[in-house]
Scaffold this motif. Structure first.
Motif, PDB file in Angstrom:
ATOM      1  N   TRP A  35    -120.518  24.537   1.191  1.00 34.63           N
ATOM      2  CA  TRP A  35    -119.829  23.898   2.312  1.00 34.63           C
ATOM      3  C   TRP A  35    -120.496  22.632   2.826  1.00 34.63           C
ATOM      4  O   TRP A  35    -119.854  21.830   3.491  1.00 34.63           O
ATOM      5  CB  TRP A  35    -119.710  24.867   3.476  1.00 34.63           C
ATOM      6  CG  TRP A  35    -118.701  25.945   3.303  1.00 34.63           C
ATOM      7  CD1 TRP A  35    -118.010  26.293   2.174  1.00 34.63           C
ATOM      8  CD2 TRP A  35    -118.265  26.857   4.311  1.00 34.63           C
ATOM      9  NE1 TRP A  35    -117.189  27.353   2.423  1.00 34.63           N
ATOM     10  CE2 TRP A  35    -117.322  27.720   3.732  1.00 34.63           C
ATOM     11  CE3 TRP A  35    -118.602  27.025   5.647  1.00 34.63           C
ATOM     12  CZ2 TRP A  35    -116.700  28.735   4.447  1.00 34.63           C
ATOM     13  CZ3 TRP A  35    -117.981  28.031   6.366  1.00 34.63           C
ATOM     14  CH2 TRP A  35    -117.028  28.879   5.765  1.00 34.63           C
ATOM     15  N   TRP A  36    -121.793  22.469   2.608  1.00 35.58           N
ATOM     16  CA  TRP A  36    -122.531  21.373   3.238  1.00 35.58           C
ATOM     17  C   TRP A  36    -123.047  20.389   2.210  1.00 35.58           C
ATOM     18  O   TRP A  36    -123.449  20.779   1.121  1.00 35.58           O
ATOM     19  CB  TRP A  36    -123.700  21.925   4.052  1.00 35.58           C
ATOM     20  CG  TRP A  36    -123.284  22.903   5.090  1.00 35.58           C
ATOM     21  CD1 TRP A  36    -123.272  24.262   4.967  1.00 35.58           C
ATOM     22  CD2 TRP A  36    -122.772  22.630   6.400  1.00 35.58           C
ATOM     23  NE1 TRP A  36    -122.798  24.835   6.118  1.00 35.58           N
ATOM     24  CE2 TRP A  36    -122.478  23.849   7.020  1.00 35.58           C
ATOM     25  CE3 TRP A  36    -122.541  21.451   7.109  1.00 35.58           C
ATOM     26  CZ2 TRP A  36    -121.970  23.932   8.303  1.00 35.58           C
ATOM     27  CZ3 TRP A  36    -122.044  21.543   8.395  1.00 35.58           C
ATOM     28  CH2 TRP A  36    -121.760  22.771   8.984  1.00 35.58           C
ATOM     29  N   ARG A  46    -123.302  17.300   7.610  1.00 41.26           N
ATOM     30  CA  ARG A  46    -122.157  16.680   6.935  1.00 41.26           C
ATOM     31  C   ARG A  46    -121.508  17.705   6.011  1.00 41.26           C
ATOM     32  O   ARG A  46    -122.167  18.307   5.164  1.00 41.26           O
ATOM     33  CB  ARG A  46    -122.618  15.465   6.153  1.00 41.26           C
ATOM     34  CG  ARG A  46    -121.499  14.765   5.444  1.00 41.26           C
ATOM     35  CD  ARG A  46    -122.002  13.509   4.746  1.00 41.26           C
ATOM     36  NE  ARG A  46    -121.030  13.031   3.804  1.00 41.26           N
ATOM     37  CZ  ARG A  46    -121.319  12.400   2.682  1.00 41.26           C
ATOM     38  NH1 ARG A  46    -122.580  12.151   2.370  1.00 41.26           N
ATOM     39  NH2 ARG A  46    -120.365  12.016   1.872  1.00 41.26           N
ATOM     40  N   LEU A  47    -120.207  17.879   6.184  1.00 41.16           N
ATOM     41  CA  LEU A  47    -119.461  18.843   5.378  1.00 41.16           C
ATOM     42  C   LEU A  47    -119.100  18.277   4.008  1.00 41.16           C
ATOM     43  O   LEU A  47    -118.803  17.089   3.873  1.00 41.16           O
ATOM     44  CB  LEU A  47    -118.167  19.235   6.091  1.00 41.16           C
ATOM     45  CG  LEU A  47    -118.309  20.054   7.358  1.00 41.16           C
ATOM     46  CD1 LEU A  47    -116.991  20.089   8.121  1.00 41.16           C
ATOM     47  CD2 LEU A  47    -118.774  21.456   7.032  1.00 41.16           C
ATOM     48  N   SER A  48    -119.099  19.144   3.015  1.00 38.74           N
ATOM     49  CA  SER A  48    -118.566  18.800   1.705  1.00 38.74           C
ATOM     50  C   SER A  48    -117.044  18.970   1.759  1.00 38.74           C
ATOM     51  O   SER A  48    -116.494  19.414   2.769  1.00 38.74           O
ATOM     52  CB  SER A  48    -119.149  19.742   0.645  1.00 38.74           C
ATOM     53  OG  SER A  48    -118.679  21.064   0.871  1.00 38.74           O
ATOM     54  N   ASP A  49    -116.360  18.642   0.672  1.00 40.73           N
ATOM     55  CA  ASP A  49    -114.905  18.842   0.625  1.00 40.73           C
ATOM     56  C   ASP A  49    -114.553  20.318   0.816  1.00 40.73           C
ATOM     57  O   ASP A  49    -113.591  20.648   1.510  1.00 40.73           O
ATOM     58  CB  ASP A  49    -114.330  18.342  -0.704  1.00 40.73           C
ATOM     59  CG  ASP A  49    -114.406  16.822  -0.842  1.00 40.73           C
ATOM     60  OD1 ASP A  49    -114.501  16.125   0.196  1.00 40.73           O
ATOM     61  OD2 ASP A  49    -114.384  16.328  -1.984  1.00 40.73           O
ATOM     62  N   CYS A  94    -123.645  17.667  15.040  1.00 42.13           N
ATOM     63  CA  CYS A  94    -122.630  18.712  14.901  1.00 42.13           C
ATOM     64  C   CYS A  94    -122.000  18.546  13.527  1.00 42.13           C
ATOM     65  O   CYS A  94    -122.209  17.518  12.872  1.00 42.13           O
ATOM     66  CB  CYS A  94    -121.570  18.576  16.002  1.00 42.13           C
ATOM     67  SG  CYS A  94    -120.564  17.095  15.829  1.00 42.13           S
ATOM     68  N   PRO A  95    -121.224  19.521  13.070  1.00 46.79           N
ATOM     69  CA  PRO A  95    -120.539  19.335  11.791  1.00 46.79           C
ATOM     70  C   PRO A  95    -119.627  18.110  11.834  1.00 46.79           C
ATOM     71  O   PRO A  95    -118.950  17.859  12.832  1.00 46.79           O
ATOM     72  CB  PRO A  95    -119.728  20.619  11.633  1.00 46.79           C
ATOM     73  CG  PRO A  95    -120.459  21.628  12.450  1.00 46.79           C
ATOM     74  CD  PRO A  95    -120.991  20.858  13.621  1.00 46.79           C
ATOM     75  N   PHE A  96    -119.639  17.346  10.738  1.00 45.67           N
ATOM     76  CA  PHE A  96    -118.744  16.199  10.617  1.00 45.67           C
ATOM     77  C   PHE A  96    -118.331  16.034   9.163  1.00 45.67           C
ATOM     78  O   PHE A  96    -118.999  16.504   8.251  1.00 45.67           O
ATOM     79  CB  PHE A  96    -119.377  14.915  11.175  1.00 45.67           C
ATOM     80  CG  PHE A  96    -120.558  14.403  10.381  1.00 45.67           C
ATOM     81  CD1 PHE A  96    -120.392  13.438   9.400  1.00 45.67           C
ATOM     82  CD2 PHE A  96    -121.838  14.873  10.637  1.00 45.67           C
ATOM     83  CE1 PHE A  96    -121.476  12.955   8.680  1.00 45.67           C
ATOM     84  CE2 PHE A  96    -122.936  14.398   9.935  1.00 45.67           C
ATOM     85  CZ  PHE A  96    -122.751  13.432   8.950  1.00 45.67           C
ATOM     86  N   ARG A 113    -114.404  12.971  10.978  1.00 40.53           N
ATOM     87  CA  ARG A 113    -113.962  14.091  11.805  1.00 40.53           C
ATOM     88  C   ARG A 113    -115.203  14.725  12.414  1.00 40.53           C
ATOM     89  O   ARG A 113    -116.114  15.137  11.699  1.00 40.53           O
ATOM     90  CB  ARG A 113    -113.206  15.124  10.979  1.00 40.53           C
ATOM     91  CG  ARG A 113    -111.847  14.653  10.584  1.00 40.53           C
ATOM     92  CD  ARG A 113    -111.070  15.744   9.894  1.00 40.53           C
ATOM     93  NE  ARG A 113    -109.736  15.259   9.586  1.00 40.53           N
ATOM     94  CZ  ARG A 113    -108.709  16.033   9.372  1.00 40.53           C
ATOM     95  NH1 ARG A 113    -108.848  17.344   9.416  1.00 40.53           N
ATOM     96  NH2 ARG A 113    -107.532  15.523   9.096  1.00 40.53           N
ATOM     97  N   ILE A 114    -115.203  14.795  13.735  1.00 44.81           N
ATOM     98  CA  ILE A 114    -116.336  15.356  14.467  1.00 44.81           C
ATOM     99  C   ILE A 114    -115.893  16.672  15.091  1.00 44.81           C
ATOM    100  O   ILE A 114    -114.866  16.728  15.761  1.00 44.81           O
ATOM    101  CB  ILE A 114    -116.822  14.361  15.542  1.00 44.81           C
ATOM    102  CG1 ILE A 114    -117.371  13.106  14.843  1.00 44.81           C
ATOM    103  CG2 ILE A 114    -117.864  14.997  16.452  1.00 44.81           C
ATOM    104  CD1 ILE A 114    -117.796  12.011  15.773  1.00 44.81           C
ATOM    105  N   TYR A 115    -116.660  17.719  14.858  1.00 40.96           N
ATOM    106  CA  TYR A 115    -116.319  19.065  15.318  1.00 40.96           C
ATOM    107  C   TYR A 115    -117.126  19.452  16.559  1.00 40.96           C
ATOM    108  O   TYR A 115    -117.699  20.522  16.622  1.00 40.96           O
ATOM    109  CB  TYR A 115    -116.536  20.067  14.189  1.00 40.96           C
ATOM    110  CG  TYR A 115    -115.591  19.876  13.025  1.00 40.96           C
ATOM    111  CD1 TYR A 115    -114.376  20.541  12.982  1.00 40.96           C
ATOM    112  CD2 TYR A 115    -115.899  19.015  11.985  1.00 40.96           C
ATOM    113  CE1 TYR A 115    -113.487  20.364  11.922  1.00 40.96           C
ATOM    114  CE2 TYR A 115    -115.017  18.829  10.921  1.00 40.96           C
ATOM    115  CZ  TYR A 115    -113.828  19.504  10.903  1.00 40.96           C
ATOM    116  OH  TYR A 115    -112.957  19.308   9.857  1.00 40.96           O
ATOM    117  N   ASP A 116    -117.155  18.567  17.547  1.00 39.05           N
ATOM    118  CA  ASP A 116    -117.860  18.850  18.795  1.00 39.05           C
ATOM    119  C   ASP A 116    -117.278  17.961  19.884  1.00 39.05           C
ATOM    120  O   ASP A 116    -117.243  16.732  19.734  1.00 39.05           O
ATOM    121  CB  ASP A 116    -119.359  18.575  18.646  1.00 39.05           C
ATOM    122  CG  ASP A 116    -120.131  18.885  19.911  1.00 39.05           C
ATOM    123  OD1 ASP A 116    -120.545  20.052  20.069  1.00 39.05           O
ATOM    124  OD2 ASP A 116    -120.326  17.973  20.723  1.00 39.05           O
TER     125      ASP A 116
END
Length: 139
Positions: A35-36, A46-49, A94-96, A113-116
């Protein structure tokens, strides 16, 4: 409060229905590396696809911003892309997800895309992502 990849991954995985992913059957360390971008702790959120797809399946709220603005020097950014990504990893706590998919109008519009919500508010207050990254308060 900063959360670890392990905590975030477990929480998001719990939100995904079992029929939408096979990741529930994997060991959590495999899911983290899937996932990362960079599965090691401390390497940024940072998120992977695959991580982006998981967050989408879990219906995690996000805020989307243009990656580039009229103040962004595109040539300089592309020449220093690794440095830019390291800056994102350092300052976005945060996750992005960096998204450069082709949209309906056939144009590629790079976004983040920011998840916070708190970080999203700060980006909004600064006006652009670049101004937020350049701010001395978050160096």
């Amino acid at each position: 409060m900063k959360r670890s990849k392990l905590e975030i991954t477990k929480a998001v995985l719990n939100e995904i229905p079992h029929n939408l992913t096979d990741d529930h059957a994997l060991p959590i360390d495999k899911v983290i590396f899937k996932w990362w971008q960079g599965g090691r702790s401390g390497s940024g959120l940072r998120l992977s696809d695959e991580g982006f797809e998981a967050f989408t399946k879990a219906k995690i709220a996000y805020y989307e911003f243009p990656l580039l603005s009229d103040k962004t020097n595109l040539a300089q950014l592309l020449a220093n892309l690794n440095s830019f990504i390291l800056t994102l990893n350092k300052k976005i706590k945060c996750p992005f997800y960096l998204d450069a998919r082709v949209r309906n109008d056939k144009k590629t519009i790079p976004t983040i895309r920011i998840y916070d919500d708190k970080i999203a508010i700060m980006v909004t207050l600064y006006g652009t992502l670049q101004e937020y990254l350049d701010s001395s308060a978050y160096k």
